[in-house]
Design an enzyme around this catalytic site. Structure first.
Site, mmCIF file in Angstrom:
data_model
loop_
_atom_site.group_PDB
_atom_site.id
_atom_site.type_symbol
_atom_site.label_atom_id
_atom_site.label_comp_id
_atom_site.label_asym_id
_atom_site.label_seq_id
_atom_site.Cartn_x
_atom_site.Cartn_y
_atom_site.Cartn_z
ATOM 1 C CD GLU A 268 -3.075 -0.993 0.207
ATOM 2 O OE1 GLU A 268 -3.114 0.012 -0.536
ATOM 3 O OE2 GLU A 268 -3.905 -1.915 0.142
ATOM 4 N NE ARG A 272 -3.896 2.768 -0.575
ATOM 5 C CZ ARG A 272 -5.160 2.673 -0.200
ATOM 6 N NH1 ARG A 272 -5.837 3.734 0.104
ATOM 7 N NH2 ARG A 272 -5.759 1.498 -0.099
ATOM 8 C CG ASP A 401 -5.741 -7.186 -7.574
ATOM 9 O OD1 ASP A 401 -4.677 -7.413 -6.994
ATOM 10 O OD2 ASP A 401 -6.672 -6.526 -7.059
ATOM 11 C CD GLU A 535 -10.982 -1.727 -8.062
ATOM 12 O OE1 GLU A 535 -12.143 -1.424 -7.719
ATOM 13 O OE2 GLU A 535 -9.995 -1.574 -7.305
#
Ligand code: DMJ
Length: 643
Positions: A268, A272, A401, A535
């Site tokens: 993360e 980010r 993903d 998404e």
């Protein structure tokens, strides 16, 4: 803090007490300061003693005593070359000189010593008169000064690097009125999200728009790291919200500090923070973003200290100690986490000239290439100690993903020279198509989840990004199957749109089934929420860029209106708990990815294609655009020759 003047004879100040090298800890700095006071007192006492001695010793020994005492301590030995000693402008001659002049000089000398001594005592008294608070404040100031110096020394200047081709960093103004208005509306939504975060959550990681206060989750650790600021910067920039961008930049410059005792998610923080900072750097050219990204990346490196080099999921930014999520299969690291570092890490090596980042991600790739893959699929779990797969679960949604996404994007960002990454992507997608992609009874194409050889006919909201990925990877695909992959992208976009359309609120659930009569609808109560995820809109945007089919803008606008109607509250935007309920409850979280991704993809969907064109920019998995690097060889050598 001033140092008393201890300069009895030479006229040369004794230099302030040495504070030691700046690498000393703050604690040591505090001790040195106290030592200074003690030394000061000892010296004053010593001067008094010498002064007294000067008067009480017999005449003949005065000079001798002087030489042995004060001179050794306080007077520099300067040989005048004439058998005389220069004592701060006072020449002391040998015996046989005129007695009167000698007395006068002695008197002057005595007066000077007395005056200096009294001044030193006065200053020492002044110091001791200060309140405890003042002294403590002075110590604090001194500590801060030292800490700043250490910081300055730690931040090595980065080598100047030619910026890659930065094309289309603003603009994109649509010609027709209707699209322009829609784009403006999305910009207004961004202002609403930002200004409320600014007002109620500034510096916190996220915002609680109902309670109107800061919010955080364990992925960001226990510190206030301003995740929303960092994540939102590039969206603000491309929307032309420069005032807000500046506010964010200032906060980052003055407050974003990674020397905190906080355990964060490596993945993360990478997507980010490092992704967000790098994109902000490329768009604005402001060095502060590059420097912060590099500082932070340095703090993530200890996570790679595992027996295999597969990083831990979490790392403590201060201690460098890493560990994995308790829930992950047998202490495993997660494919979508350790497999989603490549883009940012290659850029870090490019910008710093330091190959370490590149080597870390290439090491992961090499290791994965050597491993057997059940049915050609990559399981979601890999043990960083043993180097063995955990449970044989494969997903193009959560836990898997962005690993696939980054294989494709590694190839794209290398100006399509990283053919090894492209091959891995093609192989993986072929296995996914074979084992995970099916058509439902109602004719909807979906991507299921593979669990120990069994296909679960369920698709997550997260999986919907894959429509865009297939379209993006169509060009350059094996056996000239571009048309096929574009079509596959369109089918996934359609299915995901259905998952929105079949709800009451026209917003998609977290997961939906194609089983037992269910067609693109959530069955379990705990899968009915919508948390402002991007998404589906991401896929609409890619499909729009590649086809210009107006239905993608139409679907994007439906989602915009639903978000505005059901998620907008006075204090920002909130996720909702049940998209099938006409009176939904709020989850009271404004996720940072809503500003980074959802609103950015919507804005791009209603912009012209000259804004961030896809042959010059590759978006990381958090929608942070990074420029294509025209590199000679980033694939095999492990020695990065980036320039
Ligand atoms: C984002 O943080 C990223 O897109 C990530 O890859 C997975 N999904 C969330 C938002 O849903």
């Amino acid at each position: 803090m001033t140092t008393p003047a201890l300069l009895p004879l030479s006229g040369r100040r004794i230099p302030p007490l040495n504070l030691g090298p700046p690498s000393f800890s703050h604690h040591r700095a505090t001790l040195r300061l106290s030592e200074k006071f003690i030394l000061l007192l000892i010296l004053s006492a010593f001067i008094t003693l010498c002064f007294g001695a000067f008067f009480f010793l017999p005449d003949s020994s005065k000079h001798k005593r002087f030489d042995l005492g004060l001179e050794d301590v306080l007077i520099p030995h300067v040989d005048t070359g004439k058998g005389e000693k220069d004592l701060g402008g006072f020449l002391i001659h040998g015996q046989g000189h005129d007695e009167h002049r000698h007395r006068e000089e002695e008197e002057r000398l005595r007066n000077k010593i007395r005056a200096d001594h009294e001044r030193a005592l006065e200053e020492a008294k002044e110091k001791l008169k200060k309140s405890r608070e003042t002294i403590q404040a002075e110590i604090e100031t001194e500590k801060n000064k030292i800490a700043q110096e250490i910081k300055k020394k730690e931040t090595k200047p980065l080598p100047p690097v030619p910026l890659p081709n930065l094309i289309g960093i603003n603009g994109g103004e649509p010609e027709d009125e209707d699209t322009r208005e829609k784009r403006e509306k999305i910009k207004e939504m961004m202002k609403h999200a930002w200004s409320n975060y600014r007002k109620y959550g500034w510096g916190h990681n996220e915002l609680k728009p109902i309670a109107m206060k800061g919010h955080s989750t364990n992925i960001f650790g226990s510190s206030k790291m301003g995740a929303t600021i960092v994540d939102a910067l590039d969206t603000l920039y491309i929307m032309g919200l420069h005032e807000e961008f500046k506010e964010g930049q200032e906060w980052i410059d003055h407050n974003l500090d990674f020397s905190v005792n906080s355990e964060v998610s490596v993945f993360e923080v990478n997507i980010r923070f490092i992704g967000g900072l790098l994109a902000a750097y490329y768009l604005s050219g402001q060095e502060v973003f590059k420097n912060k990204a590099v500082q932070l990346a340095g703090k993530l490196l200890p996570a790679f200290n595992t027996p295999t080099g597969i990083p831990w999921a979490m790392v403590n930014l201060k201690s460098g100690i890493g560990r994995n999520w308790g829930w992950a299969s047998a202490g495993s690291s997660i494919l979508a986490e350790f497999g989603t570092l490549h883009m940012e890490f290659v850029h870090l090596s490019y910008l710093t000239g330091d190959p370490v980042y590149f080597q870390k991600v290439m090491h992961i790739r090499k290791l994965l290439q050597k491993m057997d893959r059940p049915d050609g699929l990559y399981p979601n779990y890999l043990n960083p100690k043993t180097g063995r797969w955990g449970q044989h679960h494969t997903s193009v949604g959560g836990l898997g993903d962005s690993f696939y996404e980054y294989l494709l994007k590694a190839w794209l960002m290398s100006d399509k020279t990283d053919i090894e990454a492209r091959k891995m992507y093609d192989d993986a997608i072929e296995a996914i198509e074979k084992h995970l992609i099916r058509t439902s009874n109602g004719g909807l194409t979906f991507i299921g989840e593979w669990k120990n050889g069994h296909l679960e006919r369920k698709m997550g909201h997260l999986t919907c990004f894959a429509g865009g990925m297939f379209a993006l990877g169509a060009d350059g695909s094996r056996k000239d199957k571009a048309g096929h992959y574009l079509q596959l992208g369109a089918e996934i976009a359609h299915t995901c749109h259905e998952s929105y359309d079949r709800t009451v609120l026209k917003l998609g659930p977290e997961a939906f089934k194609f089983d037992g009569g269910a067609e693109a609808v959530a069955v379990r109560q705990n899968e009915k929420y919508y948390i402002l995820r991007p998404e589906v809109i991401e896929t609409y945007w890619y499909m729009w860029r590649f086809t210009h089919d107006p239905k993608y803008r139409q679907w994007g606008w439906e989602a915009t209106e639903a978000i505005e109607k059901y998620c907008r509250v006075r204090g920002g935007f909130s996720g909702i708990k049940d998209v099938y309920s006409s009176a939904p409850a709020y989850d009271d979280v404004q996720q940072s990815f809503f500003l980074a991704e959802t609103l950015k993809y919507l804005y791009l969907l209603f912009s012209n294609d000259d804004l961030l064109p896809l042959d010059h920019w590759v978006f990381n998995t958090e929608a942070h655009p990074l420029p294509v690097l025209h590199l000679a060889n980033t694939t095999l050598s492990g020695n990065l020759d980036l320039r």
